[in-house]
Design a protein around this motif. Sequence first.
Motif, PDB file in Angstrom:
ATOM      1  N   ASP A   1       9.326   3.651 -21.328  1.00 47.56           N
ATOM      2  CA  ASP A   1       9.657   2.238 -21.537  1.00 47.56           C
ATOM      3  C   ASP A   1      11.164   2.050 -21.594  1.00 47.56           C
ATOM      4  O   ASP A   1      11.871   2.786 -22.288  1.00 47.56           O
ATOM      5  CB  ASP A   1       9.039   1.730 -22.843  1.00 47.56           C
TER       6      ASP A   1
ATOM      7  N   ASP B   1       6.893   1.156 -10.676  1.00 49.33           N
ATOM      8  CA  ASP B   1       7.047   0.043 -11.608  1.00 49.33           C
ATOM      9  C   ASP B   1       5.769  -0.142 -12.420  1.00 49.33           C
ATOM     10  O   ASP B   1       4.816   0.634 -12.295  1.00 49.33           O
ATOM     11  CB  ASP B   1       7.453  -1.236 -10.871  1.00 49.33           C
ATOM     12  N   SER B   2       5.737  -1.183 -13.240  1.00 51.57           N
ATOM     13  CA  SER B   2       4.604  -1.382 -14.149  1.00 51.57           C
ATOM     14  C   SER B   2       3.294  -1.620 -13.411  1.00 51.57           C
ATOM     15  O   SER B   2       2.209  -1.369 -13.960  1.00 51.57           O
ATOM     16  CB  SER B   2       4.883  -2.564 -15.086  1.00 51.57           C
TER      17      SER B   2
ATOM     18  N   GLY C   1      11.110  -2.930 -19.437  1.00 48.99           N
ATOM     19  CA  GLY C   1       9.713  -2.900 -19.021  1.00 48.99           C
ATOM     20  C   GLY C   1       9.170  -1.481 -19.021  1.00 48.99           C
ATOM     21  O   GLY C   1       9.810  -0.526 -19.460  1.00 48.99           O
ATOM     22  N   THR C   2       7.952  -1.330 -18.499  1.00 47.63           N
ATOM     23  CA  THR C   2       7.274  -0.041 -18.434  1.00 47.63           C
ATOM     24  C   THR C   2       7.381   0.518 -17.026  1.00 47.63           C
ATOM     25  O   THR C   2       7.179  -0.203 -16.041  1.00 47.63           O
ATOM     26  CB  THR C   2       5.795  -0.179 -18.827  1.00 47.63           C
TER      27      THR C   2
END
Length: 479
Positions: A381, A409-410, A444-445
């Motif tokens: 994260d 990406d997430s 973000g993750t």
Amino acid sequence: MGSRFRRTGALVGAGAVVFGALAVAAGTQADAQQTQSPIDQLLDQPAQGRTALAKVQSRLAEVAEHNGLAEQKLLDILATDKTSWLDADGRLFFREPQLTSAQKAAKASPRKATKAVAAAEGPAFELHSKPGSNRVIYLDFDGHTITGTAWNASKGIDPVNVTAYDTDGDPAVFGTAEQDVVHEVWARVAEDYAAFDVDVTTQEPPQDAINRTSSSDLQYGTRVLIDPDTWYQSGCGCGGVAYIGVYDATSQHDYYQPALVFTKGVGTGAKNIAEAASHEAGHNVGLGHDGTASVGYYQGHGAWAPIMGVGYYRGISQWSKGEYSGANNTEDDYSVIGANGLALRTDDNGDTTAAASPLTIGTPVNGYIAAESDTDVLRFDVTTAGNYTATADAASLGGNLDIKLDLLDSAGNVVTSANPDSGQSNAATPTGLGASVTSTLQPGTYYLRIDNVGYGNPLDTGYSTYGSRGAYTLAVNPS
């Protein structure tokens, strides 16, 4: 009527003669079977492949079964592999050729030790690749008394007191340079066996942890003895010897050990000793040689060679299934090793974003790719926008794993990827096995995906994903 009775009587008499002849023949065959020598008495002394084959050919199927091999496999080995031997008990072993003086030349190992130690003490002799495993490969550098084994029987010497590995003239003390060699040999062999549930160690385990006494004994292994003496090596002029397929034997397990690596045959340098040690242990876990129709040991191409061929001259040596041009041995090394006592490691990280393991920025993690189809995914994260670099390194010494690194990406979409070309800077140092990616990331993750890849054409320039398995270290940091 009288003539008919006489004819019948003649037939009955003839039948009795035939029956009697058959009975005699059957009895002769039974007697012959009863007087045949036991399989372990066909040879009165060790014999090289073709010589041995001529003596056991009529009972080859029994000898093959005695060795746990298919009859055709044993026939091919004895007929074509000049390093193959049958001992006086009909068991198969190999004598590896020794190297030239130039090939034995030692190269300096990375600096690790800081002081000399007496006997087998200190960090160099406390190394473990998978502590707690029920399987072990013990790399023995500090000398060993060999007694009651096939090696003793073949030489008529019992016991044999093998001295410790020594390069400075003082076998009672391990200097820092000698300890550095122990460290490096361990690291290279541990990487070769990293995909398996086995502890490669330099710390001597109890003999019960090596020996196997029955099928219910699930803790066992092998000793690979680094032997600087001449008691065996002077007679064979070889680099090492080992029996095949004895790692998980439930009968006479200790009798066919240890596997031996002779420094007078391969030199005292870490790269050569490690390649020989992995190779000899490979025989113990059931593997034959990787060669071609014209050479018994394939020396590889580019930066690659098979472990069961000759790995001394290539930066990348891997297990093989004979994908190179002209291969004479297409056995699946991983399957054979698995059938001889070593299962693959349990998968340590999830293969998908949904099953991803956590990764903290700034904290490296270690992992393994054990199966050819394995993919490791780790999640991290980002709380502060900026540039971040993720680096996946293969094993620092003797890496087997060639890494492709993806940043996702997430949603699981690929943001960027890296897969450098592999090669070598010298025979001991591979290049391009690790991978690194840098990207500007918003909070973000994100995910990092490690995949094993091959390079070039396995026929003649590179290798496939098959043997591209091993250890890695993964980290992500602000950049």
